[in-house]
Scaffold this motif. Structure first.
Motif, PDB file in Angstrom:
ATOM      1  N   PRO A  62       0.765  -1.154  -0.005  1.00 60.40           N
ATOM      2  CA  PRO A  62      -0.030   0.019  -0.154  1.00 60.40           C
ATOM      3  C   PRO A  62       0.959   0.709   0.242  1.00 60.40           C
ATOM      4  CG  PRO A  62       0.064  -0.685   2.206  1.00 60.40           C
ATOM      5  CD  PRO A  62       0.763  -1.829   1.608  1.00 60.40           C
ATOM      6  N   THR A  63       0.615   2.563  -0.545  1.00 59.87           N
ATOM      7  CA  THR A  63       1.273   4.126  -0.698  1.00 59.87           C
ATOM      8  C   THR A  63      -0.051   4.326   0.000  1.00 59.87           C
ATOM      9  OG1 THR A  63      -0.647   4.589  -2.070  1.00 59.87           O
ATOM     10  CG2 THR A  63       1.519   3.474  -2.801  1.00 59.87           C
ATOM     11  N   LYS A  64       1.214   5.355   1.316  1.00 56.39           N
ATOM     12  CA  LYS A  64       1.036   6.662   1.322  1.00 56.39           C
ATOM     13  C   LYS A  64      -0.534   6.979   1.543  1.00 56.39           C
ATOM     14  CE  LYS A  64       5.564   8.031   3.823  1.00 56.39           C
ATOM     15  NZ  LYS A  64       5.444   6.975   4.778  1.00 56.39           N
ATOM     16  N   ASP A  65      -0.952   6.835   0.021  1.00 60.10           N
ATOM     17  CA  ASP A  65      -2.631   7.075   0.005  1.00 60.10           C
ATOM     18  C   ASP A  65      -3.820   6.600  -0.336  1.00 60.10           C
ATOM     19  OD1 ASP A  65      -1.532   6.999  -2.465  1.00 60.10           O
ATOM     20  OD2 ASP A  65      -1.164   8.912  -3.523  1.00 60.10           O
ATOM     21  N   VAL A 100       8.956   4.553  -2.296  1.00 62.70           N
ATOM     22  CA  VAL A 100      10.158   3.884  -1.982  1.00 62.70           C
ATOM     23  C   VAL A 100      10.133   4.306  -0.445  1.00 62.70           C
ATOM     24  CG1 VAL A 100      12.882   4.210  -1.409  1.00 62.70           C
ATOM     25  CG2 VAL A 100      11.640   4.624  -3.986  1.00 62.70           C
ATOM     26  N   CYS A 101       9.593   5.151   0.008  1.00 54.94           N
ATOM     27  CA  CYS A 101       9.442   5.356   1.911  1.00 54.94           C
ATOM     28  C   CYS A 101       8.323   4.176   1.867  1.00 54.94           C
ATOM     29  CB  CYS A 101       9.077   6.892   1.742  1.00 54.94           C
ATOM     30  SG  CYS A 101      10.067   7.444   1.838  1.00 54.94           S
ATOM     31  N   SER A 102       7.151   3.586   1.140  1.00 58.71           N
ATOM     32  CA  SER A 102       6.359   2.880   1.618  1.00 58.71           C
ATOM     33  C   SER A 102       6.701   1.435   1.174  1.00 58.71           C
ATOM     34  CB  SER A 102       5.110   3.080   0.687  1.00 58.71           C
ATOM     35  OG  SER A 102       4.635   4.743   0.430  1.00 58.71           O
ATOM     36  N   ALA A 103       7.644   1.071   0.715  1.00 58.84           N
ATOM     37  CA  ALA A 103       8.723   0.416   0.542  1.00 58.84           C
ATOM     38  C   ALA A 103       9.257  -0.598   1.454  1.00 58.84           C
ATOM     39  CB  ALA A 103       8.655  -0.131  -0.960  1.00 58.84           C
ATOM     40  N   ALA A 104       9.695   0.628   2.502  1.00 59.20           N
ATOM     41  CA  ALA A 104      10.457   0.457   2.926  1.00 59.20           C
ATOM     42  C   ALA A 104       9.816   0.237   4.627  1.00 59.20           C
ATOM     43  CB  ALA A 104      11.494   1.677   3.816  1.00 59.20           C
ATOM     44  N   GLU A 105       8.672   1.243   5.189  1.00 56.18           N
ATOM     45  CA  GLU A 105       7.841   0.304   6.161  1.00 56.18           C
ATOM     46  C   GLU A 105       6.881  -0.735   5.714  1.00 56.18           C
ATOM     47  OE1 GLU A 105       5.051   3.619   5.478  1.00 56.18           O
ATOM     48  OE2 GLU A 105       6.657   5.412   6.043  1.00 56.18           O
ATOM     49  N   TYR A 106       6.549  -1.410   4.440  1.00 56.72           N
ATOM     50  CA  TYR A 106       6.190  -2.587   4.051  1.00 56.72           C
ATOM     51  C   TYR A 106       6.980  -4.114   4.878  1.00 56.72           C
ATOM     52  CZ  TYR A 106       4.059  -6.657   1.653  1.00 56.72           C
ATOM     53  OH  TYR A 106       2.996  -7.619   1.592  1.00 56.72           O
ATOM     54  N   ALA A 107       8.330  -3.576   3.672  1.00 56.39           N
ATOM     55  CA  ALA A 107       9.303  -4.519   4.970  1.00 56.39           C
ATOM     56  C   ALA A 107       9.157  -4.352   6.067  1.00 56.39           C
ATOM     57  CB  ALA A 107      10.668  -3.922   4.355  1.00 56.39           C
ATOM     58  N   ILE A 108       9.024  -3.561   6.918  1.00 59.84           N
ATOM     59  CA  ILE A 108       9.528  -3.480   8.158  1.00 59.84           C
ATOM     60  C   ILE A 108       7.828  -4.515   8.812  1.00 59.84           C
ATOM     61  CG2 ILE A 108       9.619  -1.673  10.817  1.00 59.84           C
ATOM     62  CD1 ILE A 108      11.251  -0.062   9.099  1.00 59.84           C
ATOM     63  N   SER A 109       6.790  -3.921   8.164  1.00 57.13           N
ATOM     64  CA  SER A 109       6.092  -4.420   8.576  1.00 57.13           C
ATOM     65  C   SER A 109       5.631  -5.936   8.749  1.00 57.13           C
ATOM     66  CB  SER A 109       4.084  -4.015   8.172  1.00 57.13           C
ATOM     67  OG  SER A 109       4.270  -4.499   6.590  1.00 57.13           O
ATOM     68  N   GLN A 110       6.508  -6.803   7.205  1.00 60.57           N
ATOM     69  CA  GLN A 110       6.994  -8.265   7.595  1.00 60.57           C
ATOM     70  C   GLN A 110       7.951  -8.518   7.868  1.00 60.57           C
ATOM     71  OE1 GLN A 110       4.310  -9.214   5.319  1.00 60.57           O
ATOM     72  NE2 GLN A 110       3.455  -7.646   5.455  1.00 60.57           N
ATOM     73  N   GLY A 111       8.660  -7.849   8.647  1.00 56.71           N
ATOM     74  CA  GLY A 111       9.489  -8.703   9.964  1.00 56.71           C
ATOM     75  C   GLY A 111      10.974  -8.677   9.337  1.00 56.71           C
ATOM     76  N   TRP A 112      10.511  -7.791   7.473  1.00 60.50           N
ATOM     77  CA  TRP A 112      12.100  -8.527   7.394  1.00 60.50           C
ATOM     78  C   TRP A 112      13.244  -7.779   7.794  1.00 60.50           C
ATOM     79  CZ3 TRP A 112       9.094  -7.522   1.914  1.00 60.50           C
ATOM     80  CH2 TRP A 112       8.024  -8.403   1.087  1.00 60.50           C
ATOM     81  N   THR A 113      13.573  -6.197   8.284  1.00 63.17           N
ATOM     82  CA  THR A 113      14.650  -5.311   8.282  1.00 63.17           C
ATOM     83  C   THR A 113      13.843  -4.754   9.614  1.00 63.17           C
ATOM     84  OG1 THR A 113      15.456  -3.828   7.711  1.00 63.17           O
ATOM     85  CG2 THR A 113      13.483  -3.401   6.446  1.00 63.17           C
ATOM     86  N   ASN A 114      14.442  -3.976  10.498  1.00 65.01           N
ATOM     87  CA  ASN A 114      14.444  -3.019  11.418  1.00 65.01           C
ATOM     88  C   ASN A 114      13.806  -1.342  11.077  1.00 65.01           C
ATOM     89  OD1 ASN A 114      13.495  -4.982  13.498  1.00 65.01           O
ATOM     90  ND2 ASN A 114      16.454  -5.143  13.971  1.00 65.01           N
TER      91      ASN A 114
END
Length: 247
Positions: free
Chosen positions: A143-146, A233-247
Motif C-alpha cells: 500500500p502507498t501512503k495515499d 520508495v518510503c512505503s516499500a521500506a515501511e512495508y518491509a518493516i511491517s513484514q518483519g524483514w528488517t528494522n
C-alpha cells in the motif's frame, strides 16, 4: 508485414498490445492484460518480429515478469513458450528463426535462438556465483501512503557460507529505477547480489509510473514526478518493516 499491413503497439485498452492497420481499419492481434512494449528511451529496442508471413515471435511483461510467445496474426492463436528467463529483449528474426537476449535469476545475459519450437543458447553464462548463493526475486505489492498500490521485488540476504543469528534482522537497501517510465528487472543483477551476498536485504521498487502494469499505473506519475515515486520508495521500506524483514 509481407501482407502490407502496418503493425504497431497501442495502449488504447490500458495495455500496450499489438495492433495491425490494413489501410482502412485497425484490429488487435491479441488482447491481453500485458505489455508487449517498453518505453522508447533507447533506440533499437525490439519486443516482436515476424517469424514468417503471418506468425510473430514476441516478448511481453505481466506482473513485472517477462515472457515469450508466438501469435498468429491471421487466426490470432497465442502460444506461450515455456522458459526460465526473467528479462528478455532485442528480438530479431530471419528465415523462421528468432534471436534475442535473455537472462534468468541465476544466469547473466546470453543470446538465444528460437527455431522449430525449441530454444538454444549460443553464448555462455558469464558469472561464477553458485546458484545457492544467489538471492531470487520475490514479487511484492504494497500500500502507498495515499491508499493506492505499488509494486516491487524483494531479495533476501543469501550466502550459504555464512551463518547468522536469526533474531537479528538484516539491514535493508531500497532501490528505484530511472526513467521515470522504466521498470526494474528481475534477472541476475550483480549489483543486487553484491549486497545480498553480504547480509543486506534489497527491495527494487516499481513505483507508480513504471511500465508493465498498464497505462493507468504508468500515467499516475504525471504531474507527480518526485512526489509519488519518492513516497512509494518510503512505503516499500515501511512495508518491509511491517513484514518483519528488517528494522
Amino acid at each position: 508485414s509481407s501482407r502490407g499491413e502496418l503493425f504497431f503497439v497501442s495502449d488504447r485498452n490500458n495495455w500496450w498490445n499489438i495492433y495491425a492497420w490494413n489501410g482502412s481499419s485497425v484490429r488487435c492481434i491479441y488482447e491481453m492484460n500485458a505489455e508487449f512494449a517498453t518505453p522508447q528511451w533507447v533506440f533499437g529496442m525490439s519486443t516482436y518480429s515476424f517469424l514468417n508471413d503471418q506468425e510473430i515471435f514476441c516478448c511481453y511483461t505481466q506482473n513485472g515478469q517477462w515472457n515469450i510467445a508466438t501469435v498468429d496474426t491471421v487466426t490470432h492463436q497465442f502460444v506461450p513458450i515455456e522458459h526460465i528467463f526473467c528479462d528478455i529483449s532485442s528480438i530479431t528474426t530471419h528465415n523462421g528463426q528468432a534471436a534475442f537476449i535473455a537472462n534468468s535469476a541465476t544466469e547473466s545475459n546470453r543470446i538465444f535462438i528460437y527455431q522449430n519450437k525449441s530454444l538454444t543458447a549460443i553464448t555462455e553464462n558469464k558469472q561464477d556465483l553458485h546458484p545457492t548463493d544467489i538471492a531470487k526475486s520475490n514479487a511484492i505489492e504494497f500500500p502507498t501512503k495515499d491508499g493506492e498500490t505499488a509494486y516491487g521485488f524483494y531479495y533476501p540476504p543469501t550466502n550459504t557460507s555464512i551463518s547468522c543469528n536469526l533474531n537479528n534482522k538484516p539491514p535493508l537497501i531500497v532501490l528505484c529505477h530511472g526513467g521515470p517510465t522504466g521498470a526494474c528487472e528481475t534477472g541476475f543483477n550483480i549489483k543486487i547480489q553484491y549486497w545480498t551476498n553480504r547480509g543486506f536485504a534489497v527491495i527494487d521498487v516499481n513505483y507508480r509510473g513504471s511500465t508493465g502494469y498498464g497505462k493507468q499505473y504508468r500515467d499516475s506519475l504525471k504531474n507527480n514526478w518526485g512526489i509519488k515515486d519518492v513516497a512509494d520508495v518510503c512505503s516499500a521500506a515501511e512495508y518491509a518493516i511491517s513484514q518483519g524483514w528488517t528494522n
